[in-house]
Each structure stands twice: as C-alpha cells, then as structure tokens.
Design a protein around this motif. Structure first.
Motif, PDB file in Angstrom:
ATOM      1  N   GLN A 684    -104.816  40.677   3.992  1.00  0.00           N
ATOM      2  CA  GLN A 684    -104.369  41.115   2.679  1.00  0.00           C
ATOM      3  C   GLN A 684    -104.743  40.127   1.601  1.00  0.00           C
ATOM      4  O   GLN A 684    -105.037  40.504   0.478  1.00  0.00           O
ATOM      5  CB  GLN A 684    -102.868  41.331   2.739  1.00  0.00           C
ATOM      6  N   SER A 843    -102.066  47.707  -7.900  1.00  0.00           N
ATOM      7  CA  SER A 843    -100.631  47.657  -7.600  1.00  0.00           C
ATOM      8  C   SER A 843    -100.366  48.338  -6.266  1.00  0.00           C
ATOM      9  O   SER A 843     -99.558  47.868  -5.456  1.00  0.00           O
ATOM     10  CB  SER A 843     -99.824  48.310  -8.739  1.00  0.00           C
ATOM     11  N   GLU A 844    -101.115  49.407  -5.965  1.00  0.00           N
ATOM     12  CA  GLU A 844    -100.942  50.114  -4.689  1.00  0.00           C
ATOM     13  C   GLU A 844    -101.289  49.214  -3.511  1.00  0.00           C
ATOM     14  O   GLU A 844    -100.561  49.158  -2.528  1.00  0.00           O
ATOM     15  CB  GLU A 844    -101.849  51.357  -4.649  1.00  0.00           C
ATOM     16  N   SER A 845    -102.424  48.553  -3.614  1.00  0.00           N
ATOM     17  CA  SER A 845    -102.841  47.661  -2.515  1.00  0.00           C
ATOM     18  C   SER A 845    -101.856  46.539  -2.311  1.00  0.00           C
ATOM     19  O   SER A 845    -101.635  46.083  -1.196  1.00  0.00           O
ATOM     20  CB  SER A 845    -104.246  47.110  -2.769  1.00  0.00           C
ATOM     21  N   LYS A 846    -101.243  46.122  -3.383  1.00  0.00           N
ATOM     22  CA  LYS A 846    -100.213  45.095  -3.253  1.00  0.00           C
ATOM     23  C   LYS A 846     -99.078  45.596  -2.387  1.00  0.00           C
ATOM     24  O   LYS A 846     -98.556  44.902  -1.531  1.00  0.00           O
ATOM     25  CB  LYS A 846     -99.681  44.721  -4.639  1.00  0.00           C
ATOM     26  N   LYS A 847     -98.800  46.885  -2.581  1.00  0.00           N
ATOM     27  CA  LYS A 847     -97.739  47.500  -1.808  1.00  0.00           C
ATOM     28  C   LYS A 847     -98.127  47.521  -0.323  1.00  0.00           C
ATOM     29  O   LYS A 847     -97.338  47.176   0.555  1.00  0.00           O
ATOM     30  CB  LYS A 847     -97.523  48.935  -2.299  1.00  0.00           C
ATOM     31  N   GLU A 848     -99.360  47.919  -0.070  1.00  0.00           N
ATOM     32  CA  GLU A 848     -99.887  47.961   1.300  1.00  0.00           C
ATOM     33  C   GLU A 848     -99.779  46.595   1.960  1.00  0.00           C
ATOM     34  O   GLU A 848     -99.412  46.478   3.120  1.00  0.00           O
ATOM     35  CB  GLU A 848    -101.364  48.377   1.298  1.00  0.00           C
ATOM     36  N   ASP A 850     -97.709  44.390   1.412  1.00  0.00           N
ATOM     37  CA  ASP A 850     -96.327  44.133   1.807  1.00  0.00           C
ATOM     38  C   ASP A 850     -96.052  44.767   3.157  1.00  0.00           C
ATOM     39  O   ASP A 850     -95.464  44.154   4.044  1.00  0.00           O
ATOM     40  CB  ASP A 850     -95.364  44.680   0.750  1.00  0.00           C
ATOM     41  N   ASP A 851     -96.541  46.007   3.351  1.00  0.00           N
ATOM     42  CA  ASP A 851     -96.333  46.709   4.619  1.00  0.00           C
ATOM     43  C   ASP A 851     -96.940  45.923   5.767  1.00  0.00           C
ATOM     44  O   ASP A 851     -96.343  45.784   6.838  1.00  0.00           O
ATOM     45  CB  ASP A 851     -96.984  48.100   4.584  1.00  0.00           C
TER      46      ASP A 851
END
Lengths: 905, 212
Positions: A684, A843-848, A850-851
């Motif tokens: 990531q 912002s979406e990839s940041k979320k990923e 986190d997952d």
C-alpha cells in the motif's frame, strides 16, 4: 606365381630346356604380337603344350593368358584356347597342391579373373542367342569351358569359393539355369548345378550369402514340374533334379549351424519351396531315385522346424479318400517290395518329422491309444504295429526305430504308450504293446528284429521309472536278459548281448525301487551273482565297439550299404553315449557307497530345502525392503514439500518484517506517529507513492494548463487591444500592417490628389484670369475640366468605401478569436473535473490500504502460529536477524514482483 | 525382403582391431569377447533404412592377417563401401592405415566410400591414439571418421549407416553407375521393375526359341 616356381623347384631336373624355350617364345608372341591371328596361334600352341609342360606353361604363360581373357574377349576362339590352357594347368595341379596360403593366392588370381571371364562370356551368350545361331554355338563353348574351369578351381577351396560367389556367380549361374530351361536343360545346367554345389557345400559364409541374396526363392521354380512331360524323364533331367535336390539339402543340412538351417527352413516354407517338394512327393510317375531324394530333401527341410513339421502333417495324398502323406509314406516303409533306399528315406522323413516335435509325437502315439482308434481308416499307429510284428525283419527294425522316435525326450508319450493294448487271437485277453515286444524278443527271431526291438525298449524305459516298473513287472523279462548276457554266444549275437546289458542297466539306473523283488540293490546283486560286474560291463561295451556304431553316430540320415547293415539308429547312438558311463558307474558302485550317496543326496536335499527357505526369506525381505524404500521416498518427498512451504513462509515473514521496518522508518520521518498506522503494508505504501506521483503529475498538468490559459488570456487581451486599435484606424498591429500600409498609400494618394486639386485650382484661377482677359471664350473648356475633376472625386469616395469594408472584416475575425477563447475555457473546466475525480480515487485507494492493513495483521497472526507449530515440530527457526541478512537480496526481487501486481490492479 | 538398393561393403584393417566384432554387433546386435581369427573372409548381411528406402547391406568381413592379404584384395574391386578399422589402444594399427589405404585405393573402384573407424572406444584408459589424430588422418585423406565400440555398440549402427548414406548421396548425384554391378551396388527388384519385366519377356522368348 611364386608357388608354381616353388613346386617346380623340386622337379626342375626333369624339365627339358627346349620346352621352356619354346614356351618362352610363345609367351613373347602372345604378349607382343599385334595381329590377332598370331596371338591366337600362340595360345593354341600353348594349349597343346600345357598338358605336357604344365609347370612351365603355368609359370610363364598364366599372366599372358589372363591378359588375353581380358583384352581379346571379343574373339571367342582365342578365349576358348586360353581357358582350355588354364584348365589344363590348374585341373592337373589339383591333386598335387596342398592348401597353403600362397597356393590360394596363386589360385585366387586365376580364379577371380576367369570368374570374370565367365561372367562376360555368359553375358555375351545372351546377346549371341538373340543374334545368329552359329555364333551362339561359339559362345556356349567358352561359357562351358569357363564353368568347367571354375568347377575345378572351387573344388575344396573355400577362399576361391567365396571369391567366385562375391563376383556374383550365384546370380549368373541361376540365370543360366533359367535360360537353359532348368531341369529340362542339358549338361550346361548340370555343370552350373555342380559349380553351385561346390560353392555352397560346407561353406557357411557362402550359404549365408546365398540365403541373404534371396536365391532360395529362385530355387522354387526348379521344382515346378509340369504334368505334360509324360514319360519325359530323361537321364539328364534326373541328374539335374538330383543335383537341385542336393542343393536344397546343402542349405538345410543337419550339420549346418542350427540357426542357419532354421532360417533357411523358414524361407523355404515362406517361398513355397517345401510345398512344391511335397507336390512332387505325392505325384505319380516320379522315378524312384528322384522320389527317394525328394523324400530326403523334405526330411531335412522340416527337421526340427515346428512350422514346417506342422505343414508336413497336414499334407494329404491326392488319393480317394485322401490320406495323410505320413500314412502313405509309412505304407511304403513297411512294404517289402519297395526299394531299400526309399524305405530308408521314409524312415528318415518320419524321424525328421518327429525331431523336437512333441506335438507330432503325441499325434502318432495317440493313433495307437484305445480311445482314439479309428477302425475305418489306416492310421500311422496301425502301420507301425503292423511293421513291428510283420515277418519282414527290415519292417520290424524300421517300425521299432520309428516308434522309438515318437518317444525321444518325451516322458509323457513313454507313459502313454504303456496304455496300448493289442488284440491277439480270438478268445485270449488283450496283451500290452510292451509285453508283445518282449515276447517277440524272447522268441529268438532275426538279429535285425531283435536289435530293433531292444533299441525301442531301451528308448522307451530310459528316463521313465513307470515304464521300468512295467517292464520289470513281467517276471520273465529279467531272467531272459540275464540269460542272454551271461551266455557265451557267437559273434552275431554280441550286439544283442550288449543291448540286453544296456536294457538291464537302464532297469537299474532308472529304478524307483517300487518293486520289492527288483530294487536297484537286488538287480545289482543279480548281476554280480549271475553275470559278474566285469562281464556285464564288457558286454555293455559291445555296442559302441560295433563296426557300424560309429557310422550311425556320424549323421542323422540312415544310410546303409546293404539291408543287413541296418542295425543302428542315430538317435539311439546318442542315448548309448549318454547311458554307458552312468550305468557302468551304477553297477560298480557298492551298496554301501550307494547308501552313502543316498545320505549325501538327502543332506543335499536338506541343504537345498534350507537354501530355498532362506531364499524365500530373502525374497520376502527384499519385498519388504522395496516397500520400505518406497515409503522412505514418499516421506522424503513430503518432507521436501514441507521444507519448501516453510521457506516460502519464512520469506513471507521476512518480507512483512521489512515492510514493517520501512513503515516504521517512514512514520518516524513524517512525525505522524499515529499508532493505528504503525503497521502499513508495503504494497500500500508503494501504491500510495504511486498515487502521489500521479497526483503530482496531475498538478503539474494543471499548472501547465493554467499557464496555457493565462497565455491564451494574454493573447485574447492583446487581440482585444489590437481590435480596438484597428477600429481607431491608427495603431499599427502586427496583423494590420498590410492594411495600415494600404491606408498609408491611400493617404499619400489623397494628398497627391489634393495637391493635384490645388494645382488644378491654381490652374483654374489662372484660366479664369485668362478668361477674364480673353472674354468668355474659355468657359467651355472650364466645364470639361470640372466634370473631369468631379469624376475623380467619385472614384476616390468609392475607394474610401472599400477601406471601410475591410475594417469590418477585421472586426469579424476578432469575434472568431473570442469564440476560440471560450472553447479553451471549457477545456479547462473539463480538466478540473477530471482532477477532482482523481482526487476521489486517491481517497478510495487510501481506504483500500486500510483494509489491507487489517489483512496484514491477520496474516501476521497466522505466521506467528505457524512458527509456533514449527517450533513444536522440532524445526529450529533461525534467528530473525540472520534471516534478515540472508533473505535481503531475495526480498528485493519479490518486492518488485509484487509492485507489478499492485499496478495491474 | 524387398529392397531399393543393395550395397556391398568390405571391412578391412589390421588383425585384432575388432572387424568381426563390429560386423557381429551390427548384424546380430551382440558382442563376443573371444573371437576366432577370421580365415579369408566371412559374410554378413542386414537391412537398413535411409531416406525412407530399404537398403540391403552385404558385408564381407576380411581377415586382417598379412598372409590373407592377397585373398582379401579380391574383394576391393566389387565393393561400394569399405570400413577401414584401427584399434585406438594400439598405435601400430593406426600407423598401418596408410598401407591399408594405398592398398584399398589401388584395388578398388575410385568411387568406393571409405569410412575410417577407431574401434574399442570403450577402453579409454588404454587409449594410445587420440581422437583428433584419427580426425586429422581422415581429413587429410578425404575419409569419413568415427570412433566406435563393438563392445558397447556405441556408434556401430552409425558407422554402417553413415557409410550407406554417403553411397546413397553419391548415387543421387549420379557419381555411381548403378547399372554396373561391379561397383558393388544393385538396384532392388521393385525399383528395377521395368527392367526386370523387359528381361523376363526376353527370357521367355529365348526359352521359346530353344524349344523350337
């Protein structure tokens, strides 16, 4: 030609110098004469001298003669003389020569060259036949001379035989035989066949070459005898066929190596040669000697070859009803009126049919067994029994030997034959075949009959304890034998005595002690008491000492100079050889020795059983061993797999650790030590940096677009100002310079026109003054001038209009530019929306990310537990720091790989 | 068996170099460690396939002893191929090659294909003649070269087959006169089908003439 000189050396005293000189002269003439006639005469003279001065001609003229064969081959006459001379030299030489290597060398050169000569002569013969008949006669002479010469050369000389064969002699000879009409051909065919015999007899190399050259197949046509030649059995044809049959026999002779014979037999069946021979065998009107030789030939073609023997068993005579060929032949064998040689041939054929043929043996014996007897037709068994008990001693002997051949090396049939019962005169019980044989034996018939029967009995009971028991069971047999052996009889009876001793010996050697009165021991005691050991052995020796014994032992074919000499069978001699020694030993052995031997045997048997036990044990262990080995292999394979997974997992752990360190480092730098972000997945991070780079790119793009926008803005403003300037008509803009220049030009024009106008006005003034002076005479000219001026003025106003038009078009182009500006503005707007979209993606990839962090935590947990398990399994886990150092380089590669994966996502 | 061509070979070389063993290995696929001295010549035959064509090889294995030289010379002329064999563990057999080659060239037809063979390649520890020397000799004299072992069968097939290939190529190039059997080459029955039927027809006529 040194050998000739060598041979001559010893005899040189007897030669006459005049002869030598003459020959020398003749040789010179042969060598140097240019005229054919001279050479011919010289060779003819040499020929006439060659018989008397064999040596001299041989030493001096041989080379010249050979040269003549090559150079003067177009002249048949000189060739004939040369060949005759060579024939005289070499053929007489034959008896004196002993095979030395040098001899062969000398022979060889003559042989090879003349072989060539003959080939050529043979070739020429073909051509000559097509042409005039007279010439053919001349060619034949040479060819026939060549054949005779080669016959002499090849007699008993394997080296020359091989060379002649190498020079394609087989092909040529077979061609000549075909051309001459095979067996219907004349003496030439005979010569060819004799030469072929010379080449093949006892020469395995040439036989192999003959077979490999597929010449056996060409022999087949020799035996296609047409029925039309009714009574056409000329002496020549009989001779030819006889030689042809001999040639077949040479190829399959029992003295050849078994492998070679077998392969020839095979090809003789495959090409149909055997079938052809069987046709002759069953044909009518074939002369007896040809028939006899055909039977002998068929015998050797089938001997020991199961396929050929099976075929022979299936051959039927074309009688009504059809009878098997074997039956028809046996009828001849037991027929007194048939020629002796034919009867011998049939016996040979029968022997060859049964040689190594268990199937055939069983078939013959079965025709005697009660269950299979067919009363309707005559069987082989019936004929044999008929022969066995006929009044003709020859038939007795032949039938005995034939039946013995049905039993050779076949203990099964020996036992089967014990079942055979014979019906005697009415009212009496049937009697066994064995009993009947011994009965006839004791009746004191002819020696031939008794010898035959004794050979049958010896063959029958040898190596068959049951038959021995059957034989001993008859109370009369042993006393008869002991009486025969112990009696002091005449010369004729010695062989019978010997055979009786052999029979008694077999009774001892193959005795299983099942009869109490006739155990080994008792029989030996009997011999000792009634005959005496030494006497017994001496009588036994009578067999092999017989003058006819060694002759029969030489070859399988029964051949006897007179019917009285028909006493020994070849196979029986083998049996005697085998048994004489062991029986002598058995008789000499004392009972104690025997007992000892028994004991030794027993211990040996015990040892054997122990050994077999151990062998089995070893076999079991061997099986276990292999099983265990397999298990070990399986386990090691499993272990390897485990190792691989472990190393994989270790590397994973290492990877994670590295990532952890990187993140830790990063967090330290950033100062943002939020505890939740401590463990960041390396993937990531990479993604993040990639996104950042992307963002950066987008930003630069954005600024670029903004600068472009400002540029455009400035352009627009500049255009605006230009437009404003152009509308004022003064300010010189780059785009309007042309217009300005035009305007300038127009202005200059206007000025010049104004100057013209003022000039005209002044002129007018001057003219007005003149008019005033010249009283109104010039008023008309003034009007013309005026109108001219007015015209000029109108053109100028038109021009002014045109200029105004131009100004309008400029303002239009300006409007277009303004439109373009608006478009550029809209593009900027689109780019801005794109930018916002990308920001959203970030912002979406940041979320990923986190997952993934959560996932990573799980994996770490797993790795920890696996490590724990490995520890429990006893696997030592290396120090983490060591692992760091070792896996560093590997790690880089892995990371790169994973980077690629991340991007493709 | 039907064949397209028949080639005659000879095997030559010093005594004891393994000529007979090479032949035995080729024809029977077996090795006989103790072999009697060849007397004169011995014959062997085998079928091979080249370019999809069946080729019959007839091979005459000659005696290596000097005393048989005059006999063995008779075989050179009629052979299409020769295997010239030496023993890699005996230098003298290599040294004699020149004599053999001279003899062969003098007595054979000029197109005879000669294959140089260094036999007993399994006895590496006792080697006296380097492979390179064999190669050099072959290059110098325009021969094909191979090292073989009749014992292990290594290269034995190849030696016989490569020689046949060379002859076959020479036939394709038209170097050999295949209608002259004295060259050691014969066309098989099915290939000479047209010829043989013609000959058969003539033969029949002749036979008929003889009867009349």
């Amino acid at each position: 030609m040194n050998f000739f000189r060598g041979v001559m050396g010893g005899q040189s005293g007897g030669t006459q110098p005049s002869g030598v000189e003459t020959i020398q002269k003749l040789c010179d003439r042969v060598a140097s004469s240019t005229l054919l006639e001279d050479r011919r005469d010289a060779v003819r003279a040499l020929k006439s001298l060659s018989k008397k001065y064999r040596m001299e001609v041989g030493t001096q003229a041989m080379e010249h003669l050979i040269r003549i064969l090559q150079s003067d081959r177009s002249d048949s006459e000189i060739l004939g003389y040369a060949l005759d001379t060579l024939y005289n030299i070499i053929c007489n030489e034959e008896e004196e020569e002993q095979d030395g290597i040098t001899d062969r060398a000398g022979h060889r050169q003559g042989g090879a060259q003349t072989g060539q000569g003959t080939d050529r002569a043979g070739h020429r013969q073909g051509g000559a036949q097509a042409g005039a008949g007279s010439q053919a006669g001349a060619g034949e002479v040479i060819r026939n001379d060549g054949l005779l010469l080669l016959q002499q050369l090849t007699k008993g000389n394997a080296a020359i035989q091989k060379i002649v064969a190498f020079e394609n002699a087989f092909e040529r000879l077979l061609d000549i035989i075909t051309e001459e009409g095979t067996s219907d051909g004349g003496i030439v065919v005979e010569d060819c066949l004799l030469l072929l015999l010379n080449l093949l007899k006892n020469n395995s190399s040439n036989q192999n070459f003959f077979k490999e050259g597929s010449f056996i197949q060409r022999m087949k046509q020799w035996f296609q005898l047409g029925e039309e030649s009714g009574g056409g059995w000329s002496a020549q044809k009989v001779t030819n066929l006889h030689l042809m049959l001999q040639l077949v026999r040479v190829m399959v002779s029992p003295v050849n190596s078994p492998g070679a014979t077998a392969s020839c037999q095979k090809s003789m069946f495959q090409c149909g040669l055997l079938q052809q021979l069987c046709t002759i065998l069953m044909a009518t009107g074939v002369p007896a000697d040809i028939l006899t030789e055909t039977i002998n030939t068929v015998s050797e073609v089938i001997r020991g070859s199961q396929v050929n023997q099976d075929y022979f068993a299936s051959v039927n005579a074309p009688s009504n009803p059809p009878r098997p060929a074997i039956v028809v032949l046996l009828m001849s064998m037991v027929n007194e009126r048939q020629p002796f040689v034919l009867r011998c041939a049939v016996l040979y054929c029968f022997q060859c049919f049964l040689y190594k043929n268990h199937k055939g043996q069983a078939e013959i014996v079965s025709t005697l067994l009660p269950s299979t007897i067919d009363a309707q037709s005559i069987s082989a068994g019936q004929l044999l029994c008929g022969g066995l008990f006929s009044t003709d001693s020859l038939s007795n002997w032949c039938a005995s030997v034939a039946l013995a051949h049905a039993l050779h090396d076949n203990s099964n049939q020996k036992e089967q034959l014990l079942r055979v019962q014979l019906a005697t005169s009415l009212g009496k019980p049937p009697i066994s075949l064995l009993q009947q044989c011994t009965n006839i034996l004791s009746q004191g018939s002819k020696v031939q009959t008794r010898v035959g029967l004794l050979m049958l009995l010896c063959t029958w009971i040898s190596n068959c304890p049951i038959a021995v028991t059957h034989f001993l069971h008859n109370q009369e047999n042993v006393p008869f034998l002991t009486a025969q052996i112990s009696e002091n009889l005449g010369e004729d009876e010695r062989l019978v005595q010997g055979l009786c001793a052999l029979l008694l010996g077999i009774c001892i050697y193959y005795n299983d002690n099942s009869l109490e009165n006739y155990t080994k021991e008792k029989l030996k005691q009997l011999i000792e008491k009634r005959i005496g050991k030494e006497n017994f052995v001496e009588k036994l020796g009578f067999i092999t000492k017989h003058e006819l014994y060694s002759r029969a032992a030489q070859k399988p074919q029964p051949s006897f100079s007179t019917p009285e000499h028909m006493l020994f069978d070849h196979e029986f001699t083998k049996l005697v050889k085998e048994l004489e020694g062991v029986i002598t030993k058995a008789v000499h052995k004392s009972s104690e020795e025997e007992k000892k031997e028994e004991e030794v045997k027993k211990t040996l048997e015990q040892h054997d059983s122990i050994v077999t036990q151990y062998k089995e044990l070893i076999r079991d262990q061997d099986a276990q061993l292999t099983e265990l080995k397999e298990q070990v292999q399986l386990l090691t394979r499993q272990k390897e797999q485990m190792d691989i997974t472990i190393t994989q997992q270790l590397s994973q752990i290492q990877q994670h650790k590295d990532q952890y360190n990187i993140l830790k480092l990063k967090l330290g730098k950033d100062g943002a030590g939020s505890q939740g972000d401590v463990q960041v997945n390396g993937v990531q991070v990479e993604e993040l940096t990639a996104l950042r780079v992307e963002l950066e790119e987008l930003r630069t793009q954005h600024t670029l677009l903004q600068t472009q926008l400002t540029e455009k803005d400035t352009l627009i403003t500049s255009l605006k100002s230009e437009v404003a300037q152009t509308s004022e008509g003064s300010a010189p803009a780059s785009d309007n310079t042309k217009l300005l220049k035009e305007v300038e030009a127009l202005r200059v024009q206007v000025q010049s026109q104004q100057a013209e106008i003022s000039q005209l006005q002044s002129e007018r003034h001057a003219l007005q003054r003149r008019i005033q002076t010249t009283s109104g005479s010039g008023s008309e000219a003034e009007i013309v001038k005026l109108s001219e001026l007015e015209q000029r003025l109108s053109t100028q106003t038109a021009e002014t209009h045109r200029l105004q038009e131009e100004v309008r078009s400029h303002s239009e182009s300006r409007a277009q530019l303004e439109k373009e500006l608006a478009e550029a503005n809209s593009t900027v707007a689109i780019l801005q929306t794109e930018k916002s979209k990308l920001q959203q993606e970030v912002s979406e990839s940041k979320k990923e990310q986190d997952d993934l962090l959560v996932l990573l935590a799980d994996q770490d947990q797993k790795i920890f537990s696996l490590k724990q398990r490995l520890k429990n399994l006893g696997e030592t886990i290396e120090d983490e720091d060591d692992l760091d150092a070792r896996d560093q380089s590997d790690e880089d590669d892995d990371e790169e790989d994973e980077e690629d994966d991340g991007e493709t996502e | 068996m039907a064949y397209a061509y028949l080639f005659k070979y000879i095997i030559i070389g010093d005594t004891g170099v393994g000529k007979s063993c090479l032949l035995l290995q080729f024809t029977d696929k077996r090795f006989q460690p103790v072999h009697d001295l060849t007397i004169g010549v011995e014959f062997g035959a085998r079928m091979i396939t080249i370019d999809g064509k069946q080729i019959k090889l007839q091979i005459w294995d000659t005696a290596g002893q000097e005393s048989f030289r005059s006999i063995t010379r008779s075989y050179y002329r009629g052979a299409a191929g020769a295997l010239l064999v030496y023993d890699i563990t005996r230098r003298d057999t290599f040294n004699h090659l020149t004599t053999w080659l001279e003899d062969a060239r003098q007595h054979s037809n000029s197109n005879m294909v000669i294959m140089l063979i260094g036999n007993k390649s399994d006895l590496e520890s006792r080697r006296e003649v380097k492979k390179e020397e064999g190669e050099a000799f072959a290059r110098e004299h325009g021969l094909i070269f191979m090292e073989t072992s009749a014992k292990t069968a290594s290269n034995v097939e190849e030696a016989f087959i490569n020689t046949a290939k060379e002859i076959y190529e020479k036939i394709q190039e038209g170097v050999f006169d295949i209608n002259n059997e004295a060259n050691g080459i014969k066309i098989g029955p099915q290939h000479a089908a047209t010829n043989s039927t013609l000959a058969g027809g003539q033969g029949g006529q002749q036979a008929g003439g003889g009867c009349c």
